[in-house]
Write a protein that holds these residues in place. Structure first.
Motif, PDB file in Angstrom:
ATOM      1  N   VAL A  61     -32.261  40.295  64.781  1.00 49.61           N
ATOM      2  CA  VAL A  61     -31.065  39.469  64.599  1.00 49.61           C
ATOM      3  C   VAL A  61     -31.344  38.371  63.575  1.00 49.61           C
ATOM      4  O   VAL A  61     -30.522  38.105  62.684  1.00 49.61           O
ATOM      5  CB  VAL A  61     -30.624  38.853  65.949  1.00 49.61           C
ATOM      6  N   TYR A  65     -29.975  37.741  59.260  1.00 47.85           N
ATOM      7  CA  TYR A  65     -29.182  36.559  58.898  1.00 47.85           C
ATOM      8  C   TYR A  65     -29.088  36.421  57.385  1.00 47.85           C
ATOM      9  O   TYR A  65     -30.102  36.358  56.679  1.00 47.85           O
ATOM     10  CB  TYR A  65     -29.827  35.323  59.510  1.00 47.85           C
ATOM     11  N   TYR A 335     -24.737  31.039  63.744  1.00 42.64           N
ATOM     12  CA  TYR A 335     -24.871  32.493  63.563  1.00 42.64           C
ATOM     13  C   TYR A 335     -25.538  33.139  64.782  1.00 42.64           C
ATOM     14  O   TYR A 335     -25.062  34.150  65.301  1.00 42.64           O
ATOM     15  CB  TYR A 335     -25.695  32.780  62.309  1.00 42.64           C
ATOM     16  N   TYR A 336     -26.637  32.560  65.229  1.00 46.32           N
ATOM     17  CA  TYR A 336     -27.410  33.177  66.315  1.00 46.32           C
ATOM     18  C   TYR A 336     -26.598  33.238  67.606  1.00 46.32           C
ATOM     19  O   TYR A 336     -26.632  34.246  68.333  1.00 46.32           O
ATOM     20  CB  TYR A 336     -28.705  32.399  66.539  1.00 46.32           C
ATOM     21  N   GLN A 339     -24.383  36.119  67.622  1.00 47.18           N
ATOM     22  CA  GLN A 339     -25.046  37.426  67.703  1.00 47.18           C
ATOM     23  C   GLN A 339     -25.678  37.704  69.067  1.00 47.18           C
ATOM     24  O   GLN A 339     -26.209  38.805  69.286  1.00 47.18           O
ATOM     25  CB  GLN A 339     -26.127  37.514  66.621  1.00 47.18           C
TER      26      GLN A 339
END
Length: 434
Positions: A61, A65, A335-336, A339
């Motif tokens: 993941v 990015y 972002y993380y 996800q």
């Protein structure tokens, strides 16, 4: 089938009391390099939150990015639980630590005291703009808001869940408890067939009894702290809860040998059908190796005054001031968080998600236990801060500290009265809390 995980999962708490005295020195330390990789990336440190495949998937993941123009890429590193706090403390002191990390549940609050934490208000603002803010389950974000800003952002819930073995209750001819009186009644009936009516343990490395005694206090509207956050162990609700625990002990509902049970011993009791009811993580069947259709989630108990509350821990992601770019740290964390669903889709995380959308995914709802926990437990979950809601660094000293362990062992062995046990516990905490 839930994935198994290592024994130390949300452990941000254990060992912190031992190193807390050294922590203030961090603020005065300088030198070292920044929290970026050698190639100018945002360093993300993550813990082993599940089977080895979890860290492999989380790394992918991070590697996927693709930051917007002007923001830095991110790198991934797994940090083992063994001596993890010392690992973080040393790296932060030398300015070689991460820019973003997971870690112990109260770790962010300890490093905030050192002036090392970057508040996550920018992340929260971004989540409001992209619609993810409204996706948080009720009550999971508020504990991280301080008067200076959001200390961290939650990502997983470590709930303490009541489980029962259906076949053993059928054999004993008794109903699954719904309140304290029926717990005592069921426990006595289970004792007659040679089974523990409230399985737990307090041997080396096993903190189940620690959580059990506090969970019962919280279930009765009590807790270690007052609503204002002051130490308040001698309140009537706590006394009543511990008196009830001692009644369970005196009636043989709790196994007298439980004080020496390690985690493996305790799980062995479930596997050998010697424990019929108890408090554990949200993945007992997988951890104990028992049939999921016979080891089921029980509904939360109702306390004698009508209270209904359960113990939970909120695992979180924190950011540090020592970053090559705060904007890049914020952007990566946004972002993380978006996800995280990929990790639950692959069933690599045994924690409960903090986002409603993940709880609605078929990969999550195909386990009826998950659905019941989200529906019945999460809305009434309370942290160690109960009867307050705000988290703080004192909770790191509480959890896993000797004062709590000694208190739990005293209670489950019935060595003294409720008030005496609570008084000793309070004195022990006062000696280590600032």
């Amino acid at each position: 089938m839930r994935s198994t995980r290592t024994i130390c999962t949300r452990r941000g708490f254990l060992g912190l009391a031992a190193v807390a005295a050294a922590a203030p020195a961090l603020a005065a330390c300088g030198g070292g390099s920044s929290s970026s990789g050698g190639d100018g990336t945002i360093k993300f440190w993550d813990m082993p939150w599940g089977v080895p495949a979890y860290n492999d998937a989380a790394k992918k993941v991070v590697q996927a990015y693709a930051p917007a123009s002007g923001n830095l890429k991110a790198s991934y590193q797994t940090i083992q639980w063994s001596n993890f706090y010392q690992t973080f403390a040393s790296a932060i002191a030398s300015k070689t630590g991460p820019a973003v990390s997971t870690g112990g549940g109260f770790q962010a609050f300890q490093f905030e005291q050192q002036g090392q934490i970057a508040y996550a208000d920018g992340v929260i603002d971004a989540l409001k703009k992209n619609g993810r803010y409204g996706d948080f389950l009720p009550g999971v974000l508020e504990p991280f808001k301080s008067d200076k800003g959001y200390v961290a952002v939650p990502w997983g819930i470590d709930m303490r869940v009541l489980w029962y073995r259906k076949s053993l209750f059928d054999k004993a001819g008794v109903d699954v408890p719904t309140d304290w009186p029926s717990l005592l009644t069921a426990g006595k009936a289970l004792r007659e067939i040679g089974v523990s009516g409230f399985g737990t343990g307090s041997g080396s490395g096993n903190y189940a009894a620690n959580h059990l005694v506090l969970a019962m206090m919280i279930n009765n509207g009590g807790g270690v702290f007052s609503p204002e956050g002051q130490l308040d162990l001698m309140n009537d609700r706590n006394v009543e809860a511990i008196e009830f625990m001692l009644e369970l002990v005196s009636n043989g509902v709790i196994d007298p040998a439980a004080v020496s049970y390690t985690v493996d011993d305790m799980l062995g009791q479930w596997k050998k059908e010697k424990a019929a009811y108890g408090l554990y993580f949200a993945e007992l069947p997988g951890r104990a190796g028992v049939k999921a259709d016979d080891t089921l989630v029980a509904s939360p108990l109702t306390g004698p005054h009508g209270d209904k509350a359960v113990l939970m821990f909120l695992n979180n992601i924190m950011m540090y001031k020592n970053t090559p770019s705060q904007a890049s740290s914020d952007a990566f964390l946004v972002y993380y968080l978006d996800q995280l669903k990929l990790l639950w889709q692959q069933k690599l995380v045994s924690l409960l998600p903090v986002f409603k959308s993940i709880t609605e995914m078929p990969e999550f709802t195909d386990d009826p236990g998950n659905v019941k926990i989200i529906k019945e437990y999460v809305p009434i979950g309370k942290t160690f801060a109960a009867r307050s809601t705000a988290l703080n660094a004192d909770l790191a000293v509480l959890d896993g500290g000797q004062a709590l362990t000694q208190f739990a062992q005293t209670v489950i062995t019935g060595k003294t009265g409720a008030k005496s046990a609570l008084r000793t516990f309070q004195s022990g905490l006062q000696s280590v809390l600032k």
